[in-house]
Design a protein around this motif. Sequence first.
Motif, mmCIF file in Angstrom:
data_model
loop_
_atom_site.group_PDB
_atom_site.id
_atom_site.type_symbol
_atom_site.label_atom_id
_atom_site.label_comp_id
_atom_site.label_asym_id
_atom_site.label_seq_id
_atom_site.Cartn_x
_atom_site.Cartn_y
_atom_site.Cartn_z
ATOM 1 N N PRO A 35 0.804 -1.230 0.000
ATOM 2 C CA PRO A 35 0.000 0.000 0.000
ATOM 3 C C PRO A 35 0.834 1.275 0.000
ATOM 4 O O PRO A 35 0.320 2.341 -0.347
ATOM 5 N N GLN A 36 2.107 1.174 0.372
ATOM 6 C CA GLN A 36 2.957 2.356 0.391
ATOM 7 C C GLN A 36 3.629 2.638 -0.953
ATOM 8 O O GLN A 36 4.325 3.648 -1.100
ATOM 9 N N LEU A 37 3.417 1.740 -1.913
ATOM 10 C CA LEU A 37 4.039 1.926 -3.231
ATOM 11 C C LEU A 37 3.128 2.830 -4.066
ATOM 12 O O LEU A 37 2.133 2.386 -4.638
ATOM 13 N N THR A 38 3.458 4.110 -4.136
ATOM 14 C CA THR A 38 2.589 5.101 -4.784
ATOM 15 C C THR A 38 2.890 5.285 -6.269
ATOM 16 O O THR A 38 1.991 5.487 -7.074
ATOM 17 N N ASN A 39 4.158 5.281 -6.616
ATOM 18 C CA ASN A 39 4.567 5.447 -8.017
ATOM 19 C C ASN A 39 5.880 4.696 -8.212
ATOM 20 O O ASN A 39 6.878 5.275 -8.605
ATOM 21 N N HIS A 40 5.832 3.390 -7.927
ATOM 22 C CA HIS A 40 7.036 2.576 -7.863
ATOM 23 C C HIS A 40 7.058 1.519 -8.969
ATOM 24 O O HIS A 40 6.037 0.896 -9.267
ATOM 25 N N ALA A 41 8.255 1.347 -9.540
ATOM 26 C CA ALA A 41 8.528 0.261 -10.469
ATOM 27 C C ALA A 41 9.389 -0.746 -9.722
ATOM 28 O O ALA A 41 10.578 -0.503 -9.465
ATOM 29 N N VAL A 42 8.775 -1.867 -9.331
ATOM 30 C CA VAL A 42 9.449 -2.856 -8.486
ATOM 31 C C VAL A 42 10.126 -3.895 -9.377
ATOM 32 O O VAL A 42 9.466 -4.573 -10.182
ATOM 33 N N GLU A 43 11.437 -4.027 -9.239
ATOM 34 C CA GLU A 43 12.213 -4.959 -10.061
ATOM 35 C C GLU A 43 12.085 -6.382 -9.524
ATOM 36 O O GLU A 43 12.035 -6.602 -8.305
ATOM 37 N N GLU A 44 12.034 -7.346 -10.454
ATOM 38 C CA GLU A 44 11.996 -8.778 -10.142
ATOM 39 C C GLU A 44 10.851 -9.114 -9.193
ATOM 40 O O GLU A 44 11.006 -9.839 -8.206
ATOM 41 N N TYR A 45 9.688 -8.612 -9.535
ATOM 42 C CA TYR A 45 8.509 -8.846 -8.704
ATOM 43 C C TYR A 45 8.013 -10.276 -8.927
ATOM 44 O O TYR A 45 7.780 -10.696 -10.062
ATOM 45 N N PRO A 46 7.839 -11.071 -7.857
ATOM 46 C CA PRO A 46 7.491 -12.486 -8.016
ATOM 47 C C PRO A 46 6.027 -12.695 -8.406
ATOM 48 O O PRO A 46 5.134 -12.000 -7.925
ATOM 49 N N THR A 47 5.818 -13.639 -9.336
ATOM 50 C CA THR A 47 4.467 -14.097 -9.684
ATOM 51 C C THR A 47 4.499 -15.615 -9.716
ATOM 52 O O THR A 47 5.573 -16.238 -9.672
ATOM 53 N N ALA A 48 3.342 -16.225 -9.850
ATOM 54 C CA ALA A 48 3.267 -17.682 -9.908
ATOM 55 C C ALA A 48 3.942 -18.228 -11.164
ATOM 56 O O ALA A 48 4.295 -19.409 -11.208
ATOM 57 N N ASN A 49 4.136 -17.359 -12.164
ATOM 58 C CA ASN A 49 4.747 -17.796 -13.420
ATOM 59 C C ASN A 49 6.152 -17.252 -13.607
ATOM 60 O O ASN A 49 6.666 -17.221 -14.727
ATOM 61 N N PRO A 51 9.386 -14.315 -12.041
ATOM 62 C CA PRO A 51 9.513 -12.906 -11.644
ATOM 63 C C PRO A 51 9.339 -11.967 -12.836
ATOM 64 O O PRO A 51 9.903 -12.166 -13.906
ATOM 65 N N ALA A 52 8.544 -10.921 -12.627
ATOM 66 C CA ALA A 52 8.384 -9.871 -13.646
ATOM 67 C C ALA A 52 9.538 -8.895 -13.532
ATOM 68 O O ALA A 52 9.961 -8.541 -12.420
ATOM 69 N N ASP A 53 10.067 -8.435 -14.686
ATOM 70 C CA ASP A 53 11.204 -7.506 -14.653
ATOM 71 C C ASP A 53 10.856 -6.225 -13.906
ATOM 72 O O ASP A 53 11.662 -5.713 -13.120
ATOM 73 N N TYR A 54 9.682 -5.684 -14.178
ATOM 74 C CA TYR A 54 9.213 -4.496 -13.457
ATOM 75 C C TYR A 54 7.716 -4.653 -13.197
ATOM 76 O O TYR A 54 6.954 -5.007 -14.104
ATOM 77 N N ALA A 55 7.310 -4.383 -11.974
ATOM 78 C CA ALA A 55 5.894 -4.315 -11.618
ATOM 79 C C ALA A 55 5.582 -2.868 -11.257
ATOM 80 O O ALA A 55 6.252 -2.266 -10.416
ATOM 81 N N LEU A 56 4.573 -2.295 -11.909
ATOM 82 C CA LEU A 56 4.270 -0.867 -11.767
ATOM 83 C C LEU A 56 3.115 -0.680 -10.790
ATOM 84 O O LEU A 56 1.982 -1.087 -11.061
ATOM 85 N N PHE A 57 3.428 -0.068 -9.636
ATOM 86 C CA PHE A 57 2.431 0.163 -8.595
ATOM 87 C C PHE A 57 2.056 1.644 -8.560
ATOM 88 O O PHE A 57 2.927 2.530 -8.605
ATOM 89 N N VAL A 58 0.735 1.907 -8.470
ATOM 90 C CA VAL A 58 0.236 3.275 -8.323
ATOM 91 C C VAL A 58 -0.740 3.284 -7.154
ATOM 92 O O VAL A 58 -1.735 2.541 -7.159
ATOM 93 N N ASN A 59 -0.408 4.071 -6.125
ATOM 94 C CA ASN A 59 -1.249 4.178 -4.931
ATOM 95 C C ASN A 59 -1.592 2.813 -4.335
ATOM 96 O O ASN A 59 -2.737 2.529 -3.978
ATOM 97 N N GLY A 60 -0.568 1.966 -4.257
ATOM 98 C CA GLY A 60 -0.706 0.679 -3.599
ATOM 99 C C GLY A 60 -1.297 -0.419 -4.460
ATOM 100 O O GLY A 60 -1.434 -1.552 -3.974
ATOM 101 N N LYS A 61 -1.624 -0.132 -5.728
ATOM 102 C CA LYS A 61 -2.233 -1.148 -6.572
ATOM 103 C C LYS A 61 -1.321 -1.457 -7.755
ATOM 104 O O LYS A 61 -0.697 -0.570 -8.329
ATOM 105 N N LEU A 62 -1.277 -2.756 -8.114
ATOM 106 C CA LEU A 62 -0.447 -3.208 -9.223
ATOM 107 C C LEU A 62 -1.197 -2.979 -10.536
ATOM 108 O O LEU A 62 -2.171 -3.661 -10.833
#
Length: 896
Positions: A35-49, A51-62
Amino acid sequence: MPHESEAITRRKRIDPKLKALGWIVVPYADGMDMPQLTNHAVEEYPTANGPADYALFVNGKLFGIIEAKRLAVGAQNVLEQAKRYSQGAATSGTGNWNGYRVPFLYSSNGETHWFIDVRDDKAASRQITNLHSPSALEDFIARDRRAAFEWFLNTRIEDIARLRPYQQRAIQSAETALLSGKRSMLQAMATGTGKTFTTVAQIYRLLESRFAKRILFLVDRKALAAQAVREFSAFNTPRGNKFNQEYEVYSQRFQREDFGEDEPFNPEVLPEQYLTNPDGTQTFIYVCTIQRMAINLFGRSNAFGQTESDAESDDDADTLDIPIHAFDVIIADECHRGYTAQDDAIWQSTLRHFDAVKIGLTATPAKHTVAVFGEPVFRYGVQEAIRDGWLVDYEAISIRSDVRINGAFLEEGERVIYVDTATGEQQRDQLEDERQFSSAEIESKITAPDSNRKIIEEVAKYARQHQADTGRFPKTLIFAVNDLAHTSHADNLVAICRDVFAEGDSFVKKITGNKNVDRPLQRIREFRNRPEPKIVVTVDMLSTGVDIPALEFIVFLRPVKSRILWEQMLGRGTRRCEDINKSHFTIFDCFDGTLIEYFKGATGFEMESRRTAPVSIPEIIERIWDNVERDYNVKRLVRRLRRIEKEMSGEAREQFARFIPDGDVGHYAEELAGRLEKSFSDTMKLLRDKAFQDLLENYPRAKRTFIVAQDFRDTVQSEVIFRVGEQHLKPMDYLKQFCEFVSAHRDEIEALSVVLERPKGWRIEVLEELRQTLKEHDFPEENLRKLHGMLFHKSLADVISMVKHAVNEQSPLLAPHERVEQALARTMAGKSFTPEQQMWLGLIREHLSRNLSIGLSDFDLQPLLEGKGGMGRARRIFGDMLEPLVAQLNESLAAV
């Protein structure tokens, strides 16, 4: 570096782009507080399939996922990996769309980027010029396209007043294309059919439906921008308001004089932050020229080139950092823009910058236009508009000038004036040898004042005849070759017109983009709205988009090679003008009809090819250095050097001497291939020298020479050109075709058969059928009368005479009153009539002179006869004679 690793691509290319857009790039860590990720590009974000290279979060939502690849890998196909990560994302957040948990997916190699919004069932990936910012994704997620589509389907287009049927169909076609998932589309509507009004109505529906909130309306000329602003201000919404009372309408900066004295001056200039920092709270329309937007995006050095004869100033325009999501929809009016390859490249780059729905409007689609917008989703052509009565057709006059066709041959001893093109200084001289100038060099290297004067005098004959026939002098637009300092063809024509017509300076004006034209937009308004000027000379400024309904004469005194430009120029005259009951306009082809012949196959929607942008000399040199088609590019470079040799000045030779012996570019070109074979590295060292390359492109050119052939005499004559289908025929050829048509169809067309063989069948219905049949086959009665006036001095010949004469040259050409007199004499022969009957025969004579036929119903329908008592009175006067009399009169009319 094509061999860089993915890690380097991400660090040097993708990360900086994300940071510039407002993203904070951080590595994933266990226990992250999402929820604290307001305008963040998170590297190597884990998924069931994986890791995603970048996950883009805006106001806590992917909201988004980026799949990164190294520079050498194409980005398009790797979107599939981003889709897998979206399906495998565990974060509960924005929703679930057919198994996708994250809506906005990207693939990128740092230079090319692909994007897909998987919320749409018909989602299709597209290339974008940059990645999106956090505010862009927030804006996207708030949009409800399904609700917009429902609005389109359930809200009647007919609710907007004054839309013509074809304009309603145009809007419907665009909305249908949007419903099918199209993001680029082309609407092709003939010049003069109301593209701007249609567009304003279309924009209103886009805003009302909430499909779009920010719309850019790009136009080709500043005059068109002012015209569009006026159209928005005048538009009545279904609620009874003006458009700008319901939505914000902004424009680029105008001057007070860009609007008429009686027009509201709207100073609503778009706030800069609306471009540089768009957000979801803004709903507006921005009217802007493509030239200004190109400066905003790429800077002045990379924007459209401007010629002295048609420059449009945007001195207040600055380079701005405009994100790709600044607009939801871009509508590009006159989207054929780009008569040169360089213009075309800038035009396409400007549109390509934005990630928006793009709608192109044009009267003249070309291949480069279709390449951007796709095949037209709607077409409404010139001939269709003429048939429907929304446009008027043209008549053509061919003016033959020996100078315009064959050029000018100056003999030894002929007096000339040399003009210094830099200062305007004139020097009189006498030729010491003969000189030949081609037709292509007329007005660029030489002018023959006698030629220009005789052509204008020829046009004046038709203008004065038009004035005698209609009671008004025709508004006339003359296209000149150029408006260059000291050698301006436009200025010369203005001076000649003022002298020939002798109506004062206000009667003839020049309207170009030249700095010496005061307030050109105001001059255009005066030409459109005021009695004077009657004649305007231009180069390009009035060639496209400008609306002057009363225009009746268009004079082509400049050669035209572009089909697009030709049709745009013709389009200046096609508009209806109820104030003068305009039925047609007239074009003057001052090149002996060769322009008309060259473009005779042109339709309103001819697909014209476009030259590719020329490769620069530095690019050619780099291709030689990289061994890319080396032999071909060496030959290419040699040809460019030969061109430089022919165009360079003495000053350029001195500057080239710093690099090559004696500055002899021609000799250097001759030896270049051998030098590269013997000493490739040393030769390339010079060729790759930045100063040398700059000189190769910006060398001082030889001064342009210009001669005034004051004693040279031209031979000029003119004749009307007639159209039959796609053919443009001279008078004798038109007569021949008419004669052949009548002979070939005399038995199968009832009206022709009656005139030529069965006069007893003549009646008003046959006359109407005859006129309509001839018109449908491109032989309208007015053209035939004009033809017979020119060839036989019988401009009042009636249609019966002309048909009879077509099959028998001995048949007399009679005016209507002559035919009526003969028919009456034939009918009355051997009969006696009472004074009252003779009075009625006088009325019948007058009626027949106007109508060439009479029926019993005419006695009650025609005011001339009905006013004297009509059928009842006629029967009492003539008794049983009336019906045989009418039948015999009709037969005699067709028989004599």
